[in-house]
Design a protein around this motif. Structure first.
Motif, PDB file in Angstrom:
ATOM      1  N   LYS A 179       0.783  -1.248  -0.040  1.00 53.21           N
ATOM      2  CA  LYS A 179       0.042  -0.003   0.121  1.00 53.21           C
ATOM      3  C   LYS A 179       0.695   1.379  -0.054  1.00 53.21           C
ATOM      4  CE  LYS A 179      -3.771  -2.439   0.192  1.00 53.21           C
ATOM      5  NZ  LYS A 179      -4.458  -2.745  -1.101  1.00 53.21           N
ATOM      6  N   ILE A 180       0.301   2.389  -0.637  1.00 55.15           N
ATOM      7  CA  ILE A 180       1.014   3.589  -0.772  1.00 55.15           C
ATOM      8  C   ILE A 180       0.274   4.430   0.319  1.00 55.15           C
ATOM      9  CG2 ILE A 180       1.702   5.585  -2.144  1.00 55.15           C
ATOM     10  CD1 ILE A 180       1.440   3.448  -4.629  1.00 55.15           C
ATOM     11  N   ILE A 181       0.948   5.119   1.250  1.00 55.15           N
ATOM     12  CA  ILE A 181       0.377   6.064   2.290  1.00 55.15           C
ATOM     13  C   ILE A 181       1.042   7.144   1.970  1.00 55.15           C
ATOM     14  CG2 ILE A 181       0.009   6.342   4.745  1.00 55.15           C
ATOM     15  CD1 ILE A 181       0.704   3.424   5.243  1.00 55.15           C
ATOM     16  N   GLY A 182       0.039   8.193   1.842  1.00 58.25           N
ATOM     17  CA  GLY A 182       0.508   9.544   1.361  1.00 58.25           C
ATOM     18  C   GLY A 182       0.450  10.516   2.598  1.00 58.25           C
ATOM     19  N   ILE A 183       1.563  11.434   2.486  1.00 61.59           N
ATOM     20  CA  ILE A 183       1.521  12.347   3.969  1.00 61.59           C
ATOM     21  C   ILE A 183       1.340  13.679   3.253  1.00 61.59           C
ATOM     22  CG2 ILE A 183       3.088  12.845   5.719  1.00 61.59           C
ATOM     23  CD1 ILE A 183       2.542  10.018   5.768  1.00 61.59           C
ATOM     24  N   PRO A 184       0.787  14.464   3.954  1.00 66.32           N
ATOM     25  CA  PRO A 184       0.267  15.829   3.148  1.00 66.32           C
ATOM     26  C   PRO A 184       1.636  16.588   3.169  1.00 66.32           C
ATOM     27  CG  PRO A 184      -1.211  15.361   5.009  1.00 66.32           C
ATOM     28  CD  PRO A 184      -0.085  14.272   4.960  1.00 66.32           C
ATOM     29  N   SER A 185       1.722  17.511   2.327  1.00 67.57           N
ATOM     30  CA  SER A 185       2.438  18.567   2.132  1.00 67.57           C
ATOM     31  C   SER A 185       1.896  19.841   2.585  1.00 67.57           C
ATOM     32  CB  SER A 185       2.980  19.131   0.774  1.00 67.57           C
ATOM     33  OG  SER A 185       1.769  19.371   0.027  1.00 67.57           O
ATOM     34  N   THR A 186       2.815  21.059   2.718  1.00 70.67           N
ATOM     35  CA  THR A 186       2.382  22.116   3.232  1.00 70.67           C
ATOM     36  C   THR A 186       1.970  23.098   2.296  1.00 70.67           C
ATOM     37  OG1 THR A 186       4.849  22.892   3.151  1.00 70.67           O
ATOM     38  CG2 THR A 186       3.937  22.138   5.414  1.00 70.67           C
ATOM     39  N   GLY A 187       2.261  22.581   1.080  1.00 72.61           N
ATOM     40  CA  GLY A 187       1.692  23.397  -0.305  1.00 72.61           C
ATOM     41  C   GLY A 187       2.569  23.056  -1.446  1.00 72.61           C
ATOM     42  N   ILE A 188       3.010  24.037  -2.014  1.00 74.31           N
ATOM     43  CA  ILE A 188       3.918  23.788  -3.407  1.00 74.31           C
ATOM     44  C   ILE A 188       5.191  23.459  -3.199  1.00 74.31           C
ATOM     45  CG2 ILE A 188       5.082  26.035  -3.862  1.00 74.31           C
ATOM     46  CD1 ILE A 188       3.811  25.763  -6.677  1.00 74.31           C
ATOM     47  N   HIS A 189       5.673  23.395  -1.818  1.00 74.83           N
ATOM     48  CA  HIS A 189       7.287  23.213  -1.504  1.00 74.83           C
ATOM     49  C   HIS A 189       8.291  23.734  -2.191  1.00 74.83           C
ATOM     50  CE1 HIS A 189       6.121  19.243   1.138  1.00 74.83           C
ATOM     51  NE2 HIS A 189       5.841  20.365   1.734  1.00 74.83           N
ATOM     52  N   SER A 190       9.092  23.102  -3.074  1.00 77.22           N
ATOM     53  CA  SER A 190      10.039  23.848  -3.666  1.00 77.22           C
ATOM     54  C   SER A 190      10.317  23.366  -5.172  1.00 77.22           C
ATOM     55  CB  SER A 190      11.308  23.766  -2.808  1.00 77.22           C
ATOM     56  OG  SER A 190      11.611  24.510  -1.883  1.00 77.22           O
ATOM     57  N   ASN A 191       9.208  22.811  -5.574  1.00 75.84           N
ATOM     58  CA  ASN A 191       9.419  22.178  -7.156  1.00 75.84           C
ATOM     59  C   ASN A 191       8.190  22.659  -7.720  1.00 75.84           C
ATOM     60  OD1 ASN A 191      10.475  19.651  -5.412  1.00 75.84           O
ATOM     61  ND2 ASN A 191      11.594  20.212  -7.264  1.00 75.84           N
ATOM     62  N   GLY A 192       8.359  23.162  -9.094  1.00 77.29           N
ATOM     63  CA  GLY A 192       7.211  23.593  -9.914  1.00 77.29           C
ATOM     64  C   GLY A 192       7.014  25.144  -9.899  1.00 77.29           C
ATOM     65  N   LEU A 193       8.048  25.802  -9.263  1.00 79.66           N
ATOM     66  CA  LEU A 193       7.785  27.441  -8.940  1.00 79.66           C
ATOM     67  C   LEU A 193       7.967  28.018 -10.285  1.00 79.66           C
ATOM     68  CD1 LEU A 193       7.221  28.637  -6.432  1.00 79.66           C
ATOM     69  CD2 LEU A 193       8.233  26.540  -6.222  1.00 79.66           C
ATOM     70  N   SER A 194       8.742  27.365 -11.401  1.00 79.98           N
ATOM     71  CA  SER A 194       8.820  28.213 -12.834  1.00 79.98           C
ATOM     72  C   SER A 194       7.468  28.126 -13.618  1.00 79.98           C
ATOM     73  CB  SER A 194       9.630  27.534 -13.701  1.00 79.98           C
ATOM     74  OG  SER A 194      11.060  27.507 -13.268  1.00 79.98           O
ATOM     75  N   LEU A 195       6.608  27.220 -13.300  1.00 80.43           N
ATOM     76  CA  LEU A 195       5.371  27.169 -13.918  1.00 80.43           C
ATOM     77  C   LEU A 195       4.414  27.870 -13.055  1.00 80.43           C
ATOM     78  CD1 LEU A 195       3.130  26.204 -15.839  1.00 80.43           C
ATOM     79  CD2 LEU A 195       2.956  23.888 -14.603  1.00 80.43           C
ATOM     80  N   ALA A 196       4.368  27.668 -11.683  1.00 79.34           N
ATOM     81  CA  ALA A 196       3.562  28.487 -10.830  1.00 79.34           C
ATOM     82  C   ALA A 196       3.755  30.122 -10.799  1.00 79.34           C
ATOM     83  CB  ALA A 196       3.897  28.252  -9.445  1.00 79.34           C
ATOM     84  N   ARG A 197       4.904  30.594 -11.023  1.00 72.34           N
ATOM     85  CA  ARG A 197       5.315  31.687 -11.318  1.00 72.34           C
ATOM     86  C   ARG A 197       4.888  32.515 -12.597  1.00 72.34           C
ATOM     87  NH1 ARG A 197       9.416  33.624 -11.958  1.00 72.34           N
ATOM     88  NH2 ARG A 197      10.794  31.756 -12.740  1.00 72.34           N
ATOM     89  N   ARG A 198       4.909  31.544 -13.561  1.00 71.53           N
ATOM     90  CA  ARG A 198       4.291  32.009 -15.054  1.00 71.53           C
ATOM     91  C   ARG A 198       2.768  32.037 -14.753  1.00 71.53           C
ATOM     92  NH1 ARG A 198       2.742  29.464 -19.671  1.00 71.53           N
ATOM     93  NH2 ARG A 198       3.462  30.335 -21.630  1.00 71.53           N
ATOM     94  N   VAL A 199       2.086  31.166 -14.115  1.00 69.26           N
ATOM     95  CA  VAL A 199       0.769  31.432 -14.218  1.00 69.26           C
ATOM     96  C   VAL A 199       0.208  32.666 -13.310  1.00 69.26           C
ATOM     97  CG1 VAL A 199      -1.335  30.283 -13.530  1.00 69.26           C
ATOM     98  CG2 VAL A 199       0.331  29.119 -14.497  1.00 69.26           C
ATOM     99  N   VAL A 200       0.889  32.707 -12.065  1.00 76.00           N
ATOM    100  CA  VAL A 200       0.571  34.060 -11.475  1.00 76.00           C
ATOM    101  C   VAL A 200       0.775  35.225 -11.925  1.00 76.00           C
ATOM    102  CG1 VAL A 200       1.058  35.088  -9.218  1.00 76.00           C
ATOM    103  CG2 VAL A 200       0.981  32.503  -9.259  1.00 76.00           C
ATOM    104  N   GLU A 201       2.008  35.234 -12.261  1.00 68.62           N
ATOM    105  CA  GLU A 201       2.210  36.672 -13.217  1.00 68.62           C
ATOM    106  C   GLU A 201       1.594  37.014 -14.536  1.00 68.62           C
ATOM    107  OE1 GLU A 201       6.571  36.326 -13.929  1.00 68.62           O
ATOM    108  OE2 GLU A 201       6.874  36.137 -11.577  1.00 68.62           O
TER     109      GLU A 201
END
Length: 373
Positions: free
Chosen positions: A216-238
Motif C-alpha cells: 500500500k502507498i500511504i501519502g503524507i500531506p505537504s505544506t503546499g507547493i514546497h520547492s518544485n514547480g515554481l517556474s510554472l507556478a510563477r508563470r501562471v501567477v504573473e
C-alpha cells in the motif's frame, strides 16, 4: 478536487507506452497496389511546464548523458554502495553507511525576491536535502550551504541565515560550513543550495528493494507547493493574477508560494516501529518520483485533496490533471510504501496520513480517475 476509487489498473498512465499491431497471417485477397501515404510529422505539443522553462523529459535525458560518463570507482575502503539514481548516494563505512545528497531552493528564490522576504527559504534548502535522506531511512547529521550571487546584501544574508537555522533545528542537524560566491556576470540574483550528510546502520537502510505488488502507498500531506514547480507556478501567477491576490483561505498567492517545505523528521520514528518497504519524497516530476524506488508500478487512485493553491494554478493556467501530477506534489509531499499489515501502524503515527494507492506488477506510475468539482 475530490476523490473516487478507480478500478485497478484502469488509470491514467504517466508515460506513453508504445504498442505494436500484428499483421494478419496469409496473403491479401486483392493484388491492387495501395498508394503510399507520405507521413506527416508533427512536433509534440510543449507542456505548460516546458513553456515556463523546465522540460522534465529533456532534463532526464541530459542527466542520463552525464551519468553514463561517471565510470570511475574508488579503490580501497569507504567505497560507493549501489548505483547512481536513488534519492541519495551511499558510501560504505564499515558497519555503517554514509549518505550524501544535494539540492537547492530553485526559482522559489525569485518569489522571495518579489516578496522581499528571505526568512524561510533556508528551511526549504534544508528540507529538500534531508527529505531525500529520510527516503532511505538515513539520519541527517550535518549540512553545508552554497550561495551564489551577483551582489551581496547583508540583510538578505541575515534573513537566509535565520531560515537555515530553523531548518537545522527541525531536522536536528549541524550546519558545519558553506561557501559564498560572488559571480557577477554569471549569476543574476541569488541562488541557494546545499549538501547534506546522513548516517545509518547498514541493516536499517531502506532502498525499495523489498517493495512488492499489493503493498500500500500511504501519502503524507505537504505544506503546499514546497520547492518544485515554481517556474510554472510563477508563470501562471504573473500572467493571470498577482502575488497579492488572495485565495479563499485568506492567504495571498505570494504567501502560499513562499510557504516552506515540510521537513518529514518523524520518518525515523515511524520506520523504527512500522515495517516500511520504501519511501518517496514527491518533488519535481511529481508522481514520476515513485519510479525511482522499484521495477514495479505505482497506482495513486485515492489521492490526498490538493491545497487550494494547486486548484487556482490549474484553472488559471488551463493545465491538465496529468501535467499537474507530474509537475507538483499536489498535496502529497512524502509517501510510505508498506505491506498491508503495517498500514494501521503508519496511520496511527503520522497525522493526516492516508492510503492513496498500491503497488502493481506492471512498471510505471499512474494517476487514478479524479472527480472534478
Amino acid at each position: 478536487m475530490s476523490k473516487t476509487v478507480a478500478k485497478k489498473p484502469a488509470a491514467k498512465k504517466m508515460t506513453v507506452k508504445k504498442t505494436t499491431v500484428k499483421k494478419p497471417a496469409g496473403k491479401p485477397l486483392a493484388k491492387k497496389p495501395v498508394a503510399k501515404k507520405m507521413p506527416v510529422k508533427t512536433a509534440p505539443a510543449k507542456s505548460a511546464y516546458a513553456k515556463a522553462g523546465v522540460d522534465i523529459d529533456l532534463e532526464a535525458t541530459a542527466i542520463k548523458a552525464l551519468i553514463k560518463n561517471l565510470k570511475h570507482r574508488r579503490k580501497g575502503n569507504y567505497t560507493m554502495m549501489g548505483g547512481v539514481g536513488h534519492f541519495a548516494g551511499l558510501i560504505d563505512f564499515g558497519p555503517l553507511a554514509l549518505a550524501l545528497t544535494t539540492d537547492g531552493v530553485g526559482t522559489k528564490m525569485l518569489v522571495a525576491d518579489q516578496q522581499e522576504d528571505w526568512t524561510t527559504v533556508g528551511i526549504d534548502c534544508i528540507a529538500m536535502n534531508v527529505n531525500d535522506l529520510y527516503v532511505m531511512n538515513m539520519e541527517p547529521v550535518s549540512f553545508v550551504d552554497y550561495i551564489a550571487t551577483d551582489k551581496l546584501s547583508i540583510d538578505k544574508m541575515a534573513q537566509i541565515g535565520k531560515g537555515l537555522n530553523e531548518g537545522a533545528k527541525q531536522a536536528n542537524i549541524d550546519i558545519v560550513g558553506g561557501e559564498t560566491a560572488s559571480l557577477r556576470g554569471l549569476v543574476h540574483g541569488l541562488d541557494l543550495a546545499g549538501a547534506c550528510l546522513g548516517v545509518q546502520d547498514k541493516k536499517k537502510i531502506i532502498t525499495g528493494e523489498k517493495i512488492r505488488p499489493g503493498n500500500k502507498i500511504i501519502g503524507i500531506p505537504s505544506t503546499g507547493i514546497h520547492s518544485n514547480g515554481l517556474s510554472l507556478a510563477r508563470r501562471v501567477v504573473e500572467k493571470y493574477g498577482s502575488y497579492d491576490e488572495k485565495l479563499k483561505n485568506k492567504k495571498t498567492l505570494g504567501a502560499e508560494l513562499l510557504t516552506p517545505t515540510r521537513i518529514y523528521s518523524e520518518v525515523l520514528k515511524v520506520t523504527a516501529k512500522c515495517t516500511v518497504h520504501g519511501m518517496c519524497h514527491v518533488t519535481g516530476g511529481g508522481l514520476l518520483n515513485f519510479k525511482r524506488l522499484s521495477k514495479y508500478g505505482f497506482i495513486i487512485d485515492n489521492p490526498i485533496k490538493p491545497p487550494e493553491v494547486f486548484d487556482w494554478i490549474q484553472k488559471k493556467g488551463d493545465i491538465s490533471d496529468e501535467e499537474m501530477y507530474r509537475t507538483f506534489n499536489m498535496g502529497m509531499g512524502y509517501a510510505y510504501v508498506v505491506p498491508e499489515k503495517s498500514v494501521a501502524c503508519v496511520l496511527k503515527m503520522v497525522p493526516g496520513a492516508k492510503v492513496g494507492g498500491e503497488v502493481v506488477k506492471e512498471p510505471g506510475s499512474w494517476l487514478g480517475e479524479l472527480e472534478r468539482r
